[in-house]
Design a protein around this motif. Sequence first.
Motif, mmCIF file in Angstrom:
data_model
loop_
_atom_site.group_PDB
_atom_site.id
_atom_site.type_symbol
_atom_site.label_atom_id
_atom_site.label_comp_id
_atom_site.label_asym_id
_atom_site.label_seq_id
_atom_site.Cartn_x
_atom_site.Cartn_y
_atom_site.Cartn_z
ATOM 1 N N THR A 197 41.184 -18.863 35.293
ATOM 2 C CA THR A 197 40.723 -19.925 36.129
ATOM 3 C C THR A 197 41.705 -21.198 35.814
ATOM 4 O O THR A 197 41.747 -21.619 34.745
ATOM 5 C CB THR A 197 39.315 -20.114 36.232
ATOM 6 O OG1 THR A 197 38.451 -18.834 36.361
ATOM 7 C CG2 THR A 197 38.839 -21.245 37.369
ATOM 8 N N PHE B 140 47.835 -25.296 44.113
ATOM 9 C CA PHE B 140 46.647 -24.668 43.687
ATOM 10 C C PHE B 140 45.620 -25.886 43.282
ATOM 11 O O PHE B 140 46.094 -26.963 43.085
ATOM 12 C CB PHE B 140 47.290 -23.911 42.011
ATOM 13 C CG PHE B 140 48.055 -22.779 42.444
ATOM 14 C CD1 PHE B 140 47.407 -21.758 42.479
ATOM 15 C CD2 PHE B 140 49.357 -22.957 42.733
ATOM 16 C CE1 PHE B 140 48.020 -20.252 42.587
ATOM 17 C CE2 PHE B 140 50.007 -21.624 42.771
ATOM 18 C CZ PHE B 140 49.498 -20.505 42.850
ATOM 19 N N ASP C 275 40.790 -22.103 40.898
ATOM 20 C CA ASP C 275 41.392 -21.186 41.452
ATOM 21 C C ASP C 275 41.529 -19.944 40.456
ATOM 22 O O ASP C 275 41.938 -20.058 39.263
ATOM 23 C CB ASP C 275 42.807 -21.402 42.028
ATOM 24 C CG ASP C 275 42.743 -22.214 43.395
ATOM 25 O OD1 ASP C 275 41.866 -22.507 43.857
ATOM 26 O OD2 ASP C 275 43.740 -22.682 43.779
ATOM 27 N N ARG C 276 41.449 -18.713 40.840
ATOM 28 C CA ARG C 276 41.550 -17.646 40.025
ATOM 29 C C ARG C 276 42.854 -17.029 40.122
ATOM 30 O O ARG C 276 43.610 -16.866 41.026
ATOM 31 C CB ARG C 276 40.514 -16.292 40.215
ATOM 32 C CG ARG C 276 39.172 -16.675 40.218
ATOM 33 C CD ARG C 276 38.346 -15.645 40.680
ATOM 34 N NE ARG C 276 38.535 -14.344 39.678
ATOM 35 C CZ ARG C 276 38.748 -13.381 40.130
ATOM 36 N NH1 ARG C 276 38.695 -12.822 41.370
ATOM 37 N NH2 ARG C 276 38.928 -12.159 39.154
ATOM 38 N N VAL C 277 43.567 -17.154 38.909
ATOM 39 C CA VAL C 277 44.918 -16.563 38.687
ATOM 40 C C VAL C 277 45.330 -15.792 37.797
ATOM 41 O O VAL C 277 44.660 -15.622 36.689
ATOM 42 C CB VAL C 277 45.817 -18.183 38.642
ATOM 43 C CG1 VAL C 277 45.667 -18.737 39.743
ATOM 44 C CG2 VAL C 277 45.314 -18.866 37.310
ATOM 45 N N ARG D 6 47.678 -15.469 42.602
ATOM 46 C CA ARG D 6 46.448 -15.524 42.951
ATOM 47 C C ARG D 6 45.793 -14.062 42.653
ATOM 48 O O ARG D 6 46.272 -13.138 43.159
ATOM 49 C CB ARG D 6 46.166 -16.085 44.309
ATOM 50 C CG ARG D 6 47.094 -17.486 44.567
ATOM 51 C CD ARG D 6 46.743 -17.909 45.909
ATOM 52 N NE ARG D 6 47.332 -19.126 46.294
ATOM 53 C CZ ARG D 6 46.988 -20.195 45.823
ATOM 54 N NH1 ARG D 6 45.528 -20.466 45.416
ATOM 55 N NH2 ARG D 6 47.433 -21.536 46.171
#
Length: 337
Positions: A68, A79, A83-85, A135
């Motif tokens: 995250t 971003f 945000d989950r990355v 993402r």
Amino acid sequence: MPTHRAIRIQSTGGALELADVETPPPGRDEVRIAVAACGMCGTDRAFVHGGFPNMSWPLTPGHEIAGTVAELGSGVADFAVGDRVAVGWFGGCCYHCGPCRKGIFIHCENGKVPSWHYPGGYAESVTVPASALARIPSELSDVEAAPMGCAGVTTYHALRSTRAVPGDRVAILGVGGLGHLGIQFARAMGFETIAINRGTAKAEDAGTLGAHHYIDSTSGDVAEAMRALGGAAVVLATAGNSQAMADTVGGLAPRGELVAVGVTPEPLPISPVQLITPGLRIVGHPSGTAKDVEETMQFAVLSGVRAWVEELPLSRAAEGYAALEEGRAHYRTVLTM
């Protein structure tokens, strides 16, 4: 400056040791990620043993990262914190060199790889260029997403870049960390899928993964066995063995392709006469950009393709690496933080 836990290797071939390291803030066009999961890749062995030029020590390995966004550097607009990355082998590009200006970012002259050009993901925190971020779809967990950054994108993007069309025969050489995903992707893409591996120990797994056929490379001529099935439009060679790759060439159909993703420095023992009459192609395929990783994960959501993983906490990284080094690792080991 705050600290986080990370694996550190002090010198070439050294032990994987858990340590407290400083957590620097992200610079311009960078983000800091709170790592949730990081896959262990066979290439990590090359990093541990100093197998790449201009490496610096101590080293933190890991290039299959999921987590995250925890902090933004200046200039990052696309971003947000939370945000989950994912970050894979493709660890960022410059956008300014010749290849980048042509749009082939994977060949950036200033491209970066986690653990090589900056500390990798065997850690609770990692700072990366924003250009490296993919993402993660909400349907994938962090553990499911992590292997898609290297093993997943390498096999999926390689297959979709060939000339094969649904219904064609595609062979996956090697049923391991990459190959077990290659089999799943090939089946999901509509290919008649052949798994090739040494011995029969993985025959049942290959069938469960989706292979229509299994060839034991130790039981006879591999090319002859491929021809008996009608020949293959593509061989995706995930096993890092030059002779094993060469042994499949005679089993390719006319205008077939051998796509090498398994890494080995040994020359391929193939002669031009094997290639010319049937019009064969031999292609080396690198990993894939952050966008390719995103598309790999989205296809995994649509198709149900998942890596077969064993989860280990970061504190047991040395144990997981030892299994990888000795060839007894699970298809994919994923460290969790």
